[in-house]
Design a protein around this motif. Structure first.
Motif, mmCIF file in Angstrom:
data_model
loop_
_atom_site.group_PDB
_atom_site.id
_atom_site.type_symbol
_atom_site.label_atom_id
_atom_site.label_comp_id
_atom_site.label_asym_id
_atom_site.label_seq_id
_atom_site.Cartn_x
_atom_site.Cartn_y
_atom_site.Cartn_z
ATOM 1 N N ALA A 3 15.181 21.262 13.423
ATOM 2 C CA ALA A 3 14.608 21.737 14.340
ATOM 3 C C ALA A 3 14.949 20.965 15.452
ATOM 4 O O ALA A 3 14.598 19.892 15.677
ATOM 5 C CB ALA A 3 12.989 20.031 13.604
ATOM 6 N N THR A 4 17.118 20.812 15.490
ATOM 7 C CA THR A 4 17.616 20.815 16.235
ATOM 8 C C THR A 4 18.452 21.793 16.576
ATOM 9 O O THR A 4 18.530 22.642 15.924
ATOM 10 C CB THR A 4 19.049 19.631 15.594
ATOM 11 N N GLU A 5 18.234 21.313 18.175
ATOM 12 C CA GLU A 5 19.515 21.920 18.711
ATOM 13 C C GLU A 5 21.226 21.525 18.929
ATOM 14 O O GLU A 5 20.572 19.838 18.948
ATOM 15 C CB GLU A 5 19.111 22.887 19.548
ATOM 16 N N TYR A 6 22.277 22.494 19.184
ATOM 17 C CA TYR A 6 23.244 21.751 19.466
ATOM 18 C C TYR A 6 24.020 21.945 20.687
ATOM 19 O O TYR A 6 24.006 23.067 21.436
ATOM 20 C CB TYR A 6 24.739 21.493 18.388
ATOM 21 N N ALA A 7 24.900 21.537 21.232
ATOM 22 C CA ALA A 7 25.520 21.771 22.135
ATOM 23 C C ALA A 7 26.638 20.844 22.913
ATOM 24 O O ALA A 7 27.011 19.378 21.757
ATOM 25 C CB ALA A 7 25.028 21.737 23.751
ATOM 26 N N LEU A 8 28.119 21.101 23.386
ATOM 27 C CA LEU A 8 29.037 20.329 23.123
ATOM 28 C C LEU A 8 29.764 20.129 25.451
ATOM 29 O O LEU A 8 29.474 21.281 25.250
ATOM 30 C CB LEU A 8 30.746 20.816 23.085
ATOM 31 N N VAL A 9 29.615 19.221 25.972
ATOM 32 C CA VAL A 9 29.917 19.004 26.686
ATOM 33 C C VAL A 9 31.648 19.095 26.972
ATOM 34 O O VAL A 9 32.628 17.865 26.159
ATOM 35 C CB VAL A 9 29.966 18.002 27.417
ATOM 36 N N LEU A 10 32.333 19.661 27.547
ATOM 37 C CA LEU A 10 33.884 20.480 27.361
ATOM 38 C C LEU A 10 34.799 19.458 28.859
ATOM 39 O O LEU A 10 34.342 19.881 29.509
ATOM 40 C CB LEU A 10 33.914 21.522 26.863
ATOM 41 N N TYR A 11 35.537 19.356 28.790
ATOM 42 C CA TYR A 11 36.610 18.406 29.923
ATOM 43 C C TYR A 11 37.273 18.781 29.915
ATOM 44 O O TYR A 11 38.114 18.198 28.458
ATOM 45 C CB TYR A 11 35.684 17.157 30.362
ATOM 46 N N ARG A 12 38.770 18.960 30.613
ATOM 47 C CA ARG A 12 39.854 18.319 30.618
ATOM 48 C C ARG A 12 40.754 17.249 30.249
ATOM 49 O O ARG A 12 41.175 16.518 29.090
ATOM 50 C CB ARG A 12 40.497 19.305 31.925
ATOM 51 N N VAL A 16 30.126 25.014 34.533
ATOM 52 C CA VAL A 16 29.758 26.333 34.267
ATOM 53 C C VAL A 16 28.872 26.028 32.227
ATOM 54 O O VAL A 16 29.443 25.430 31.882
ATOM 55 C CB VAL A 16 31.093 26.992 33.434
ATOM 56 N N ILE A 17 27.553 26.457 32.417
ATOM 57 C CA ILE A 17 26.866 26.700 31.249
ATOM 58 C C ILE A 17 25.907 27.469 30.995
ATOM 59 O O ILE A 17 26.207 28.071 30.824
ATOM 60 C CB ILE A 17 25.552 24.935 31.684
ATOM 61 N N ALA A 18 26.335 27.982 29.137
ATOM 62 C CA ALA A 18 25.754 28.722 28.308
ATOM 63 C C ALA A 18 25.206 28.901 27.168
ATOM 64 O O ALA A 18 26.304 27.396 26.652
ATOM 65 C CB ALA A 18 26.794 28.955 29.036
ATOM 66 N N ASP A 19 24.462 29.212 26.496
ATOM 67 C CA ASP A 19 23.792 29.607 25.000
ATOM 68 C C ASP A 19 25.133 30.894 24.791
ATOM 69 O O ASP A 19 24.426 32.135 24.663
ATOM 70 C CB ASP A 19 22.696 29.346 25.195
ATOM 71 N N ALA A 75 35.438 15.671 38.992
ATOM 72 C CA ALA A 75 35.878 15.857 37.301
ATOM 73 C C ALA A 75 34.816 17.093 37.375
ATOM 74 O O ALA A 75 33.611 16.952 36.742
ATOM 75 C CB ALA A 75 36.766 15.785 36.792
ATOM 76 N N PRO A 76 34.943 18.544 37.303
ATOM 77 C CA PRO A 76 34.248 19.795 36.650
ATOM 78 C C PRO A 76 33.965 19.617 34.726
ATOM 79 O O PRO A 76 34.787 18.844 34.060
ATOM 80 C CB PRO A 76 34.506 21.197 37.070
ATOM 81 N N CYS A 77 33.520 20.012 34.461
ATOM 82 C CA CYS A 77 32.834 20.421 32.761
ATOM 83 C C CYS A 77 31.820 21.907 32.600
ATOM 84 O O CYS A 77 31.638 22.219 33.084
ATOM 85 C CB CYS A 77 32.252 18.813 32.703
ATOM 86 N N MET A 78 32.262 21.983 30.986
ATOM 87 C CA MET A 78 31.112 23.124 30.590
ATOM 88 C C MET A 78 30.229 22.499 29.938
ATOM 89 O O MET A 78 30.920 21.851 29.676
ATOM 90 C CB MET A 78 32.605 24.155 29.550
ATOM 91 N N ILE A 79 28.986 23.243 29.736
ATOM 92 C CA ILE A 79 28.367 23.180 28.411
ATOM 93 C C ILE A 79 28.049 23.904 27.919
ATOM 94 O O ILE A 79 27.437 24.868 28.298
ATOM 95 C CB ILE A 79 27.286 21.917 29.042
#
Length: 263
Positions: free
Chosen positions: A147-156, A24-27, A97-101
Motif C-alpha cells: 500500500a505504498t509507492e516510492y520515489a527518489l529526489v536526485l540532485y548533483r 524533471v519528473i517521471a514515473d 539548483a535543479p533536481c530530478m524526481i
C-alpha cells in the motif's frame, strides 16, 4: 505559460528547442512485463477468479514495460535539466539548483541510485507515498499487501530549490486518489494530480520549467499548468498521447495550453 506535449521519444528533445528544466519528473516503467496485473483482480473477468481469466491476464500495461533502458534515460535527462548555479543564495537560504524526481518500484531503488551517480547525481532523498488502499487484493488474507509507492529526489551537488514557506516537509506523503469527476483516468500507472502538484510546489516557483520524459496521461503537465509552471512532455504511445491531449490537457480559457502535434 506553455504546456507542450510531443508524441515522440524524449531522446529527440533537441528538435523542439525546449528550455532546460528546473525539475524533471517521471514515473519510469517498472520492467515487470506480462505480470503488470499479477496481483490485481482485473486479471480475472469481473474481478473474480471463479469467472476465469480476463483479456488482461498475462498482458503488459504498455510496451515499454519490457525493456526500459535506465542508463539511456539518465543520459538524456541529465541534458534536459539546467545547470546548477555558480553561487548559493547565502547561508540559511535555499539554492536555485535543479533536481530530478523518479517514481520507481522499491526493488529499483538501488539501481536508480547507482546509475544516477554515474551521471553526476551524487545525492538522493528517498520518498514514500502512503495509500489507504491496495490493488493487491488477490489472496489478501494470506499475505502482506503493498500500500505504498516510492520515489527518489536526485540532485548533483547543491541542495535543490526548496519552497515550503519555512515549514518542515516529511519524507512521506499521503497518496490520495483523484476524483474521476475532476480528472480523467487514462493510464494504468497514473499518479494523482494532487500529489504531483505538491511535489512541483516544493521544488519549483511559478514560471519555472517542468519536464516529464514519460508523460503517459499528461497528469504531470496538467499539475504544472494549474500551478502556472511551464511544462513539456514526451509520450511515445499514440493512444496515450491522443487521450492526454483530448481529455487531460484541457483547462479554462484563461489558462490555455499549447499542445503540439508531432505524429
Amino acid at each position: 505559460m506553455k504546456t507542450e506535449l510531443y508524441n515522440d521519444n524524449f531522446q529527440n528533445f533537441k528538435r523542439y528547442g525546449i528550455p532546460k528544466a528546473q525539475l524533471v519528473i517521471a514515473d519510469i516503467p517498472y520492467n515487470i512485463g506480462n505480470n503488470f496485473y499479477g496481483s490485481n483482480p482485473m486479471w480475472y473477468k469481473g474481478g473474480d477468479n471463479k469467472n476465469g481469466e480476463s483479456k488482461l491476464a498475462g498482458k503488459a500495461a504498455f510496451n515499454t514495460d519490457f525493456n526500459f533502458n535506465i542508463v539511456e534515460y539518465f543520459h538524456f535527462c541529465n541534458r534536459l535539466l539546467k545547470k546548477e548555479p555558480a553561487k548559493s543564495n547565502g547561508r540559511g537560504k535555499s539554492s536555485d539548483a535543479p533536481c530530478m524526481i523518479i517514481f520507481c518500484s522499491f526493488e529499483q531503488i538501488p539501481t536508480v541510485i547507482k546509475t544516477a551517480e554515474k551521471y553526476g547525481f551524487k545525492h538522493n532523498i528517498p520518498l514514500v507515498f502512503c495509500k489507504n488502499y491496495s490493488p493487491q487484493v488477490l489472496k489478501a488474507n494470506m499475505r502482506i499487501c503493498g500500500a505504498t509507492e516510492y520515489a527518489l529526489v536526485l540532485y548533483r551537488d547543491k541542495l535543490p530549490k526548496f519552497r515550503n514557506n519555512g515549514k518542515m516537509v516529511f519524507n512521506w506523503f499521503e497518496w490520495k486518489r483523484d476524483s474521476t469527476k475532476e480528472y480523467p483516468k487514462i493510464h494504468p500507472a497514473q499518479k494523482p494530480i494532487g500529489l504531483l502538484k505538491r511535489l512541483i510546489e516544493i521544488f519549483t516557483d511559478e514560471g519555472d520549467v517542468v519536464i516529464d520524459p514519460c508523460a503517459g496521461s499528461g497528469s504531470t503537465l496538467r499539475a504544472a499548468a494549474e500551478l502556472k509552471r511551464n511544462s513539456y512532455g514526451f509520450e511515445v504511445s499514440k493512444e496515450f498521447y491522443r487521450r492526454a491531449k483530448e481529455e487531460m490537457l484541457v483547462l479554462p480559457a484563461d489558462n490555455q495550453m499549447s499542445i503540439k502535434d508531432f505524429l
